[in-house]
Each structure stands twice: as C-alpha cells, then as structure tokens.
Design a protein around this motif. Sequence first.
Motif, PDB file in Angstrom:
ATOM      1  N   ALA A  35      -1.440  -4.695  44.917  1.00 40.34           N
ATOM      2  CA  ALA A  35      -3.151  -5.017  45.324  1.00 40.34           C
ATOM      3  C   ALA A  35      -3.560  -4.864  46.736  1.00 40.34           C
ATOM      4  CB  ALA A  35      -3.748  -5.870  44.277  1.00 40.34           C
ATOM      5  N   LEU A  36      -3.247  -5.486  47.695  1.00 40.21           N
ATOM      6  CA  LEU A  36      -3.205  -6.445  49.063  1.00 40.21           C
ATOM      7  C   LEU A  36      -3.133  -5.108  49.471  1.00 40.21           C
ATOM      8  CD1 LEU A  36      -1.499  -9.717  49.068  1.00 40.21           C
ATOM      9  CD2 LEU A  36      -3.661  -8.912  49.263  1.00 40.21           C
ATOM     10  N   ILE A  37      -1.585  -4.673  49.195  1.00 38.96           N
ATOM     11  CA  ILE A  37      -1.896  -3.190  49.910  1.00 38.96           C
ATOM     12  C   ILE A  37      -2.278  -2.172  49.717  1.00 38.96           C
ATOM     13  CG2 ILE A  37       0.298  -1.208  50.926  1.00 38.96           C
ATOM     14  CD1 ILE A  37       2.116  -3.722  50.297  1.00 38.96           C
ATOM     15  N   ARG A  42      -5.779  -2.476  49.037  1.00 33.15           N
ATOM     16  CA  ARG A  42      -7.352  -2.453  49.762  1.00 33.15           C
ATOM     17  C   ARG A  42      -7.199  -1.923  50.778  1.00 33.15           C
ATOM     18  NH1 ARG A  42     -11.379  -4.071  47.559  1.00 33.15           N
ATOM     19  NH2 ARG A  42     -10.740  -5.876  46.383  1.00 33.15           N
ATOM     20  N   HIS A  43      -6.200  -2.528  52.093  1.00 30.99           N
ATOM     21  CA  HIS A  43      -6.353  -2.102  53.187  1.00 30.99           C
ATOM     22  C   HIS A  43      -6.126  -0.440  53.619  1.00 30.99           C
ATOM     23  CE1 HIS A  43      -3.700  -1.788  57.037  1.00 30.99           C
ATOM     24  NE2 HIS A  43      -4.646  -2.709  56.838  1.00 30.99           N
ATOM     25  N   ASP A  57      -7.588  -6.559  41.817  1.00 33.44           N
ATOM     26  CA  ASP A  57      -8.279  -5.299  42.578  1.00 33.44           C
ATOM     27  C   ASP A  57      -7.805  -5.149  44.152  1.00 33.44           C
ATOM     28  OD1 ASP A  57      -9.945  -7.465  41.619  1.00 33.44           O
ATOM     29  OD2 ASP A  57     -11.787  -6.824  41.831  1.00 33.44           O
ATOM     30  N   VAL A  80      -6.374  -9.877  56.834  1.00 33.58           N
ATOM     31  CA  VAL A  80      -6.076  -8.183  57.151  1.00 33.58           C
ATOM     32  C   VAL A  80      -5.948  -7.929  55.153  1.00 33.58           C
ATOM     33  CG1 VAL A  80      -5.109  -8.775  58.909  1.00 33.58           C
ATOM     34  CG2 VAL A  80      -3.630  -8.674  56.878  1.00 33.58           C
ATOM     35  N   SER A  81      -6.154  -8.289  54.037  1.00 30.52           N
ATOM     36  CA  SER A  81      -6.355  -8.084  52.623  1.00 30.52           C
ATOM     37  C   SER A  81      -6.570  -8.589  52.261  1.00 30.52           C
ATOM     38  CB  SER A  81      -5.525  -6.313  52.951  1.00 30.52           C
ATOM     39  OG  SER A  81      -5.590  -6.124  51.545  1.00 30.52           O
ATOM     40  N   GLU A  82      -7.470  -8.535  50.829  1.00 33.32           N
ATOM     41  CA  GLU A  82      -7.331  -9.426  49.389  1.00 33.32           C
ATOM     42  C   GLU A  82      -6.616  -8.951  48.477  1.00 33.32           C
ATOM     43  OE1 GLU A  82     -10.391 -10.488  48.262  1.00 33.32           O
ATOM     44  OE2 GLU A  82     -11.914  -9.414  49.693  1.00 33.32           O
ATOM     45  N   THR A  83      -7.153 -10.379  47.612  1.00 34.51           N
ATOM     46  CA  THR A  83      -7.412  -9.408  46.205  1.00 34.51           C
ATOM     47  C   THR A  83      -7.673 -10.354  45.405  1.00 34.51           C
ATOM     48  OG1 THR A  83      -6.306  -7.638  44.068  1.00 34.51           O
ATOM     49  CG2 THR A  83      -4.312  -9.876  45.555  1.00 34.51           C
ATOM     50  N   THR A  84      -8.021  -9.854  44.336  1.00 35.61           N
ATOM     51  CA  THR A  84      -8.506 -11.132  42.989  1.00 35.61           C
ATOM     52  C   THR A  84      -7.902 -10.864  42.226  1.00 35.61           C
ATOM     53  OG1 THR A  84     -10.991 -11.210  43.646  1.00 35.61           O
ATOM     54  CG2 THR A  84     -10.613 -12.249  41.746  1.00 35.61           C
ATOM     55  N   ARG A 125      -6.362 -11.500  38.068  1.00 36.58           N
ATOM     56  CA  ARG A 125      -6.768 -11.235  37.730  1.00 36.58           C
ATOM     57  C   ARG A 125      -6.374 -11.354  36.029  1.00 36.58           C
ATOM     58  NH1 ARG A 125     -12.593 -10.145  38.835  1.00 36.58           N
ATOM     59  NH2 ARG A 125     -12.901  -9.396  40.197  1.00 36.58           N
ATOM     60  N   LEU A 182      -3.724 -11.282  52.567  1.00 39.47           N
ATOM     61  CA  LEU A 182      -2.299 -11.444  53.518  1.00 39.47           C
ATOM     62  C   LEU A 182      -2.845 -12.515  54.642  1.00 39.47           C
ATOM     63  CD1 LEU A 182      -1.051  -8.351  53.397  1.00 39.47           C
ATOM     64  CD2 LEU A 182       0.039 -10.284  52.767  1.00 39.47           C
TER      65      LEU A 182
END
Lengths: 394, 412
Positions: free
Chosen positions: A153-155, A157-158, A206, B82-86, B88, B105
Amino acid sequence: MSEAARLRRPYDGVVVAAPVTIPYERYSLESAQWWIGRALKALVETSRLDKRAIDGLVVSSFTLQPDSAVALTQHFGLSTRWLDTIPLGGVSGIAGLRKAARAVQAGDADVVACIAGDTNQVDTFRRTLENFSRFAQDAAYPYGAGGANASFALIARHYMTRFGATREDFGRIAVSQRANALRNPHALMKTPLTLEQYMAARPISDPIHLFDCVMPCAGAEAFLVMREDIAASLNLPAARIAGTIERHNAFAEDVVQTRGGWAMDVSDLYGMAGVQPDDIDVVLTYDDYPFVVMMQFEDLGFCAKGEGPRFVREHDFTIGGDFPHNTSGGQLSVGQAGAGGGYLGMTEALRQVLGMAGPTQVAGARTALASGFGMINYDRGLSSGAAILTGPSA
Amino acid sequence: MTEPLSPPLKRSPLNRTQLPSQPPAARSRTSHGLTRAAAEGRFALQRCTHCGAFCYPARDICPQCLSTDLPFVDAPNGGKLVSETTVRVPADVYFRERAPWRIGLVELDCGPILVSHLHGDCVAGERVRLSLQLDKSGQAVAFAKPQEETPAMQDDRQWRELTADPKFRRALVTNGRSAVGLATVDALVKAGARIVHVGVPDRWKPFPEEERLRTLPGVKLVPLDLGDERSVRDLAADIASKTDILVNTAEFVRPGGLTDRKGTSFFQMELAETYMGLVHLAQSFGPTMRMRGADGVDSAAAWVNVLSVYALANWPPFGAHAAAQAGCLSLSHCLRAELRSGGVKVMNVFTGPIDGDWFQTLPPPKVAPRAVAEAIVSGLRNGLEEVFVGDVAQDVRRRLAANPKALERELS
C-alpha cells in the motif's frame, strides 16, 4: 544487443515440459509435503516418465518447515543427483527454471522436477507474515501488522501520486483477469467482477482494496526441465527457453520502489531471446497486486516508465483481447497457493506456447513471457525475474 | 487536526473489561540498540564507524562498506513523509482491536527510510520528526510527528497508545508526606489527572500540607503505610481498579554504610519501607493494573518508581540506603516483565540527592523536588522507561557507562 546478453549462453539442448496444476483449495488439512508430492505424481503421469528417471529436484514452499528439498527425496522415494530449495516466493518459478535449465545443460541432471506448493491452514497466513524475515520482523510487521498489504500500500500510494495512476486503472487489470478466470475451471473465483464492484470494495490498507488482494490458498504448480532428446523420445510436447533474467535488490537508492529489477536487465532478456516486446503473444505477470502488474508493463518494456496507466486504458487484457495477459486469471482470481503463486505464470506460459491451455488458450500463441516478483524483506520487493518461452512451431 | 480527548464516561459495571493484547514483539538482538535509546527518549540509529553511513533496519553488516562496526549513535530525526497508508485489516489481535491504524514511510535527512507509526496530524509529502517509542510490548518503534506543534497533539490516539499521559487518568502517589510526593501530586493535577490519591503514612501525625492538598481538584488523601502489608492491601481493595498510574515515592533515607551504623534496626526499617513496600504494592496493585491495560482512555498505563541513582552504584556514605535502592531496582525489572503483558509501563526515575531534610549536610548540586515531579510527568507524557533527573544522576549514569570500576573508586 547488450554486452551481458551477448555473453549469455543460449539454453541449447534443454526444454520445459509437463505443466502441472494441482487444483487449489481455500483451506487444506493436508501438509505442504502432500501438495508437493501430488504435483510430483502428476508430473510422472503427464510425462509417462519412470519416477527413477527424475534425477533433479527443485522445490519452493513457505509451509514445508522443518523440511527442505532433501527431506522430500526420502519422503517421495527419489534419488536425485541435483537438488535445490528456492525460498524466493514470487520469483520461485523463474529462478527454479533458470537453475534447473543450467544443471541439465551442464549434464548435472537429465530431468529436473520443478515444484512449488503450499498448504493453507487457518493460521498459516498470519504465521507467514509474522516470521517472514528479520527486517520485516524488526521494522515492518510491528507497524500495524498489515503484512504485504500494508507494505505494498505504501508503494502503491507513492506510485499513484507520482505517475497519476488511479484505482480505476488498477481495476481494469483485476476485472479483465476475472473475466479470464471464468474460463479456467481451477480458479477459486467463480463469479464475474465489474469495475463498479471493484471500486466499491472495502478498503484493506489504503489505497489497496479487497479486489487488489490475492486469496491465500493451498495448491501446487510444477513443470519438468529436461534434455531435449529425452522429451523427444517420450514424444512429450516441450517448449524452449529463449531468454531469462533474474535480479535481487535492484535500485536500492530509490527512496520508494517505483521499478523492479526487470528495468535493470530487460535488454538482456529480449537480447538473449532475439525478440522484441511486440513479438510476445501472451504475457503472464506476477500479480500480487494490480499496480505491480502495471509496474511490470513498464519495466518489461511494453511501455515507458510512468505510462502504465495509459497503457492499461488503451489495451484489452482478456484472452481474446489485443494484449492477452494473465490468461488463467492470475493469482488475483485463481488464488495464491504460497510459493505456487511464483509458478502460476510459468505453468500458464508453458501451456499457452504448447497449445495446451484449453479454455484459456490464446489462438496461435507461440511466444510467452512470464515474470516473477517477490520477497518484501522490509520496504520493497527485492526479487524479480522473467523468462520468455517459445513453443514448438515458433 | 487532533480532536481534544473527551473525558472518559463512567464505566458500566455490566460491561466486560477489554483484556490487554500486545503488538508483535519479536525482534533481533541487534535491534535492541533502538530499545535502549527509546527507553531514555533518545533518537538513535546505527552508524558505520568506517564509512559514516546511517543504517536501518538494525543490521550486523554495513551495506555500504561491509564493516561490522555499527554502533548506535544519536541521530538527526528530521525527515519527510514520502508515503502513507491506513491499515484496516491487520493480521494480529492488538492492531485489529485498534484499526484503522496509520503508518507511513519516512525518508530521514540522514539517509535511512523507516516504516513508522504516524501522528494523526502528519501529512504525506510534508516534513516530520521521528522519535523512538516503546510500544505495549515494550519494544522500540518509530513514531512520526508533524514538524510543527499542533493543538492537542498530545491527545492523538496512536501517540497515547505509546505513552502514559496523566490527562484524564487516575493516579496514586504513595507517599504524600515526602517533598517529592507532594510536588508529584501538584504536577499530576496540573497535567490533567482526574483523580490523585495521595497515600499518607501515620495519619495521626501532623501534616502541614494537608489543608492545601485538600483544596486541589481531584486530590484525595488515603491512609497508606507501605511497610505494612495490611495497610497496602486495604487501600488496594478500595482503589486498585481506579489506579491508572502508580507513582511510588517511598522514601527512607538515613546516612551510613555497613560498619558505621550501630545495630540493624535502620536496615530493617529502610527495607520494610522501600523494598518490602514495593513488594506490598506490586502484590496488591500489580494484578489489577495488569488486567486494565486496555481499559479505554483511562486504562492502567504506568508504574513509576522514584529511585536513588546510587541504586546503580553504591555510595558508601549512604551505603545501606543505596543497597536497599538496588534491591528495589532489581524488583522493578521483575515488575516490568510481569506488567508487560498488560501493556503497563514501568518507569524508573533516578535522582541524585534531593534538596531536603535528609541530605541537609550535602553540598550542591541537589535536586529540587519539583524537578523530580516534572521529570515524572514528562516521562509519562513521552512514554519513557528510564529517566535521570539532575546533574548528579546524569553524571553517575555517564560514569557508569564509561567505566563501572572507575565509578566505584570515585564514589568511595
């Protein structure tokens, strides 16, 4: 042709045959040994080889502990003169093919059984996440325990922010693979998926939503790598290995992963095979998440970096489409049988170029590309690989 | 922006208390270099002695030059999200109960990329500052806060999970007669504690601060003789389930070492008050607090021991006192391990001689009781495990780390 491609020896005298799939189950009471053993039996039956003729074995599995391949030789009553265990997840199929092919070519083995299989019991998935790697245990899993979903997800999203990809773009990949899967009797997903359903799915991490994720399951995939003359003597349909690449920990300097190791080696792949991306009839990418598929379209030379979203909007990825892709339905719709997910593209590529794919066959497919990706050790997938297979009439 | 925390509602006796669970605890031995820094509230990373590269995650070999010389050093903590997520749908119970959970991140200015827990006010693409915190498993984790302070940022849900903020919590200060105990009551009230129970030994004795304490909001005086098992049990029966933060300010200071004291009565009294006092408290309050580590906004959160820094290295002029404190320190490590399954932190606050009656003849520097109290509250608000208050305590800590034998000679 690149210098590296020029120096690489072709896989002369070696062929790949006998694609095997042991139909998947969501949960299984059986062991990984059972699944792998069933795949071995299917290899023997498909090839009509005497079991004693198999003198090489390479195995990939997440759930085989405490065994490795050597324990399986005794378990299965095999006596091999070449043996390997490949713990590379999504790259297992490509890596197994490469190693087995060179062993056969060098005369260290005549027939190598390449098998990936895993069981899936109710607690297997969580345990695999918990114990995946030291870096993951120290520095990724304690952060929300989201496993690969959170890391990717982090990759993702970026990637979306940087290249303007949207969830709809990812959805087109998932939806077309589901359409393909409906023709594959072995796919675990049996109902159609619309883009509306994809968009309305519940969020997992997300921007990863439910239909971006694979379903962990039990199953096995396998094929044989052998001397060309042995295959001929058995009258066994067999494919040639036109080119392969493999890379680990590429582009460590990229802050967030936007490309896999393919981008580093892709000219070798096509150079060695003597073909161009346009010559490929069927593409089988590693689809743990649709955005990883998009990354592969770019890194494997089907479009430029950042053009993945546009490429997806402009092509039809179904079996009858202009760019047949993951024709079996891929892991997204067939299921992810642990390390078997790293073989799924290979066995389907083999079926396609041998004309054995049945309901998912792409008409006239002669050249197929299968790619693998795997091992999110900490913040990125470390391993990538790809192989181009050609059928008898190519 | 962070929503200010609402006061907890009164509990319904019909509801089951949510039992504590722990985040994933497995770590490599090397990564405990981060745990050590987190315990003291420092931000440290491995840095290669040969090539100067900062590294993360914790490793045994430098990826630049393959050196094995990778000590943990204090590191600059600025970086960019530089990036984020939630997350769930977490895979484990602890995060499942707390989902959705935000992570990101962070690219640090000094090089490494860290997966990090996120403060709610962190925005993707913007600058953040990282700290190392101890989570409910007692393991070090990275936490990113926005570069600038935001209103009510201390109330952030994920931050509060890593700290033991007194706001809206109920505390017990075990000795209201001591100067440190009194100052701690004031500091806890100021920090927003909802109730502060103050233990008063020998209730019949005159108590000059009593009237003032009674005027403070939420402060309740309770009888408590730490050396008396019965007294501690009786109090626990009343308030253990309403004790979210226990601050043990037990104090028994008398000069003298082994051969300079006549008889053993002082030894027995100081052990009864401090060592046995801790035993009584742990047995009476520990089990209840451990059960209540996930019990909402005012869950049980921390146990604080105020200890002499000479617990770490004996100081012969107060040698018997130091030995009793060393016993308490050892007990605290046992208590920390036992309370961990409840997610209750054990924080040790080490001080040099306190500026008060019992160290009257010592020259400065001495520690003001208020400084100890402020360090306690600050340590709770930042989720620390080891706090060294004042110049003497800091000095002893540094000397001990450098050469324990030299410190032994210097103290004698």
